[in-house]
Write a protein that holds these residues in place. Structure first.
Motif, PDB file in Angstrom:
ATOM      1  N   SER A 137      81.524  14.856  19.996  1.00 16.64           N
ATOM      2  CA  SER A 137      80.162  14.491  20.283  1.00 16.64           C
ATOM      3  C   SER A 137      79.051  15.292  19.470  1.00 16.64           C
ATOM      4  O   SER A 137      79.321  16.458  19.366  1.00 16.64           O
ATOM      5  N   ASP A 138      78.094  14.644  18.981  1.00 15.59           N
ATOM      6  CA  ASP A 138      77.060  15.223  18.153  1.00 15.59           C
ATOM      7  C   ASP A 138      75.870  14.354  18.308  1.00 15.59           C
ATOM      8  O   ASP A 138      75.927  13.315  18.822  1.00 15.59           O
ATOM      9  N   MET A 139      74.694  15.064  17.745  1.00 13.61           N
ATOM     10  CA  MET A 139      73.466  14.401  17.366  1.00 13.61           C
ATOM     11  C   MET A 139      73.253  14.395  16.126  1.00 13.61           C
ATOM     12  O   MET A 139      73.440  15.477  15.357  1.00 13.61           O
ATOM     13  N   ARG A 140      72.809  13.413  15.300  1.00 13.06           N
ATOM     14  CA  ARG A 140      72.649  13.406  13.964  1.00 13.06           C
ATOM     15  C   ARG A 140      71.447  12.501  13.531  1.00 13.06           C
ATOM     16  O   ARG A 140      71.071  11.584  14.374  1.00 13.06           O
ATOM     17  N   LYS A 141      71.137  12.807  12.281  1.00  9.22           N
ATOM     18  CA  LYS A 141      69.928  12.018  11.598  1.00  9.22           C
ATOM     19  C   LYS A 141      70.429  11.785  10.298  1.00  9.22           C
ATOM     20  O   LYS A 141      70.770  12.395   9.579  1.00  9.22           O
ATOM     21  N   PHE A 142      70.077  10.543   9.787  1.00  8.10           N
ATOM     22  CA  PHE A 142      70.418   9.862   8.428  1.00  8.10           C
ATOM     23  C   PHE A 142      69.172   8.892   8.118  1.00  8.10           C
ATOM     24  O   PHE A 142      68.870   8.159   9.028  1.00  8.10           O
ATOM     25  N   ARG A 143      69.236   8.471   6.851  1.00  7.36           N
ATOM     26  CA  ARG A 143      68.528   7.677   6.332  1.00  7.36           C
ATOM     27  C   ARG A 143      69.169   6.073   6.575  1.00  7.36           C
ATOM     28  O   ARG A 143      70.372   6.109   6.133  1.00  7.36           O
ATOM     29  N   LEU A 144      68.578   5.260   6.803  1.00  7.14           N
ATOM     30  CA  LEU A 144      69.332   3.908   6.862  1.00  7.14           C
ATOM     31  C   LEU A 144      69.877   3.508   5.729  1.00  7.14           C
ATOM     32  O   LEU A 144      69.167   3.388   4.617  1.00  7.14           O
ATOM     33  N   GLY A 145      71.098   3.122   5.908  1.00 11.49           N
ATOM     34  CA  GLY A 145      71.718   2.684   4.666  1.00 11.49           C
ATOM     35  C   GLY A 145      72.496   3.725   3.905  1.00 11.49           C
ATOM     36  O   GLY A 145      73.192   3.713   2.865  1.00 11.49           O
ATOM     37  N   GLU A 146      72.395   5.245   4.216  1.00 16.34           N
ATOM     38  CA  GLU A 146      72.758   6.298   3.416  1.00 16.34           C
ATOM     39  C   GLU A 146      73.892   7.065   4.275  1.00 16.34           C
ATOM     40  O   GLU A 146      73.522   7.128   5.480  1.00 16.34           O
ATOM     41  N   ALA A 147      74.865   7.494   3.600  1.00 14.95           N
ATOM     42  CA  ALA A 147      76.129   8.278   4.186  1.00 14.95           C
ATOM     43  C   ALA A 147      75.464   9.712   4.555  1.00 14.95           C
ATOM     44  O   ALA A 147      76.116  10.099   5.534  1.00 14.95           O
TER      45      ALA A 147
ATOM     46  N   ILE B 123      74.288  12.798   6.073  1.00 16.21           N
ATOM     47  CA  ILE B 123      73.512  13.356   7.154  1.00 16.21           C
ATOM     48  C   ILE B 123      72.649  14.445   6.964  1.00 16.21           C
ATOM     49  O   ILE B 123      72.825  15.336   6.384  1.00 16.21           O
ATOM     50  N   ILE B 124      71.313  14.126   7.307  1.00 17.06           N
ATOM     51  CA  ILE B 124      70.220  15.002   6.875  1.00 17.06           C
ATOM     52  C   ILE B 124      70.332  16.062   7.927  1.00 17.06           C
ATOM     53  O   ILE B 124      69.948  17.350   7.353  1.00 17.06           O
ATOM     54  N   ALA B 125      70.505  16.048   9.162  1.00 22.85           N
ATOM     55  CA  ALA B 125      70.249  17.089  10.279  1.00 22.85           C
ATOM     56  C   ALA B 125      71.491  16.633  11.276  1.00 22.85           C
ATOM     57  O   ALA B 125      71.681  15.443  11.587  1.00 22.85           O
ATOM     58  N   TRP B 126      71.929  17.638  11.773  1.00 24.94           N
ATOM     59  CA  TRP B 126      73.168  17.228  12.866  1.00 24.94           C
ATOM     60  C   TRP B 126      73.343  18.598  13.614  1.00 24.94           C
ATOM     61  O   TRP B 126      72.927  19.814  13.515  1.00 24.94           O
ATOM     62  N   HIS B 127      73.656  18.300  14.935  1.00 29.96           N
ATOM     63  CA  HIS B 127      73.989  19.389  16.053  1.00 29.96           C
ATOM     64  C   HIS B 127      75.216  18.832  16.703  1.00 29.96           C
ATOM     65  O   HIS B 127      75.345  17.743  17.369  1.00 29.96           O
ATOM     66  N   GLN B 128      76.281  19.777  16.532  1.00 28.76           N
ATOM     67  CA  GLN B 128      77.552  19.564  17.422  1.00 28.76           C
ATOM     68  C   GLN B 128      77.506  20.006  18.862  1.00 28.76           C
ATOM     69  O   GLN B 128      76.775  21.188  19.056  1.00 28.76           O
TER      70      GLN B 128
END
Length: 255
Positions: free
Chosen positions: A65-75, A77-82
């Protein structure tokens, strides 16, 4: 004769008043795929949220489980929390500049800022399957037929509705998204989305998504539709599924 007609008319009026017409007025939709975008096929998607070209996604399963942030259409991950391995991540929403991520059976909500910095971890009184909001309240599903409304600061229960389809309770309500005054809901293991009146709980729309993805086209672990996001500025509807390789942008087509 006039008296008989008057009685009959009165009886018809009573039937019209007490008949639950609104409960049966349901719009049925199919879909048109407008575009597709990259999605991490290793993500057990539990919650999706769109804002200004950015996708926020919460994922699930113990140890994954995590929380993540990315730009639509791009692989990337800009920011992430496990999440710690003892937590099973669930639905998410963004309200008052805070991202809320629920957990399945751990009685905990994780709260982040937009950069996925963990602000706090709080006790929560219900299991969470889906989260959304109406710009004021946190709105929760827990896998039953109930949808509940909470104060986002105190977590006080403010209201609850029972979701019904043609008068029958709907169970297994999963991921949620609040769109134009209605609640859009995934139903666990079903290939459709229901549109729900948040005041009455009545289902007012049914979106048939049969065939939107062919599981034979990819090496999938679990083919389950889950994850709804909405671009309010451009009126775009996005959806994905658990371990799906794509996010779909769709347009609803009234049947």
């Amino acid at each position: 004769m006039r008296n008989l007609l008057a009685v009959l008319l009165g009886f018809l009026l009573i039937l019209l008043v007490i008949s639950p017409v609104s409960a049966t007025e349901i719009d049925y939709y199919s879909y048109q795929v407008v575009d597709t975008y990259y999605h991490d096929r290793n993500a057990f998607s539990q919650g999706l949220y769109y804002e200004a070209g950015i996708i926020f996604e919460g994922t699930g399963r113990y140890g994954e489980s995590d929380m993540r942030k990315f730009r639509l259409g791009e692989a990337e991950i800009i920011a992430w929390h496990q999440l710690p391995e003892e937590f099973f991540g669930e639905g998410i929403t963004l309200l008052n500049d805070k991202i809320y991520q629920g957990t399945w059976q751990e009685g905990t909500v994780f709260i982040y800022d937009r950069e996925i910095n963990l602000l706090e971890k709080r006790t929560f009184p219900y299991d969470v399957w889906g989260f959304t909001d109406n710009d004021e309240d946190l709105i929760l599903s827990d896998g039953t037929s109930k949808i509940r409304f909470f104060d986002p600061e105190s977590f006080e229960l403010l209201d609850q509705i029972e979701v019904t389809y043609l008068g029958n309770p709907v169970n297994n309500i999963n991921e949620l998204e609040y769109i134009d005054g209605k609640i859009y809901a995934n139903i666990w293991y079903e290939d459709y989305i229901l549109i729900i009146d948040p005041a009455s709980g009545n289902v007012t729309g049914h979106i048939d998504l049969t065939g939107i993805i062919n599981p034979d086209d990819y090496d999938y672990k679990l083919n389950v539709l889950n994850g709804i996001a909405y671009d309010q500025e451009n009126d775009r509807l996005f959806l994905t599924g658990k371990y799906w390789p794509l996010i779909f942008e769709i347009k609803l087509v009234l049947k």
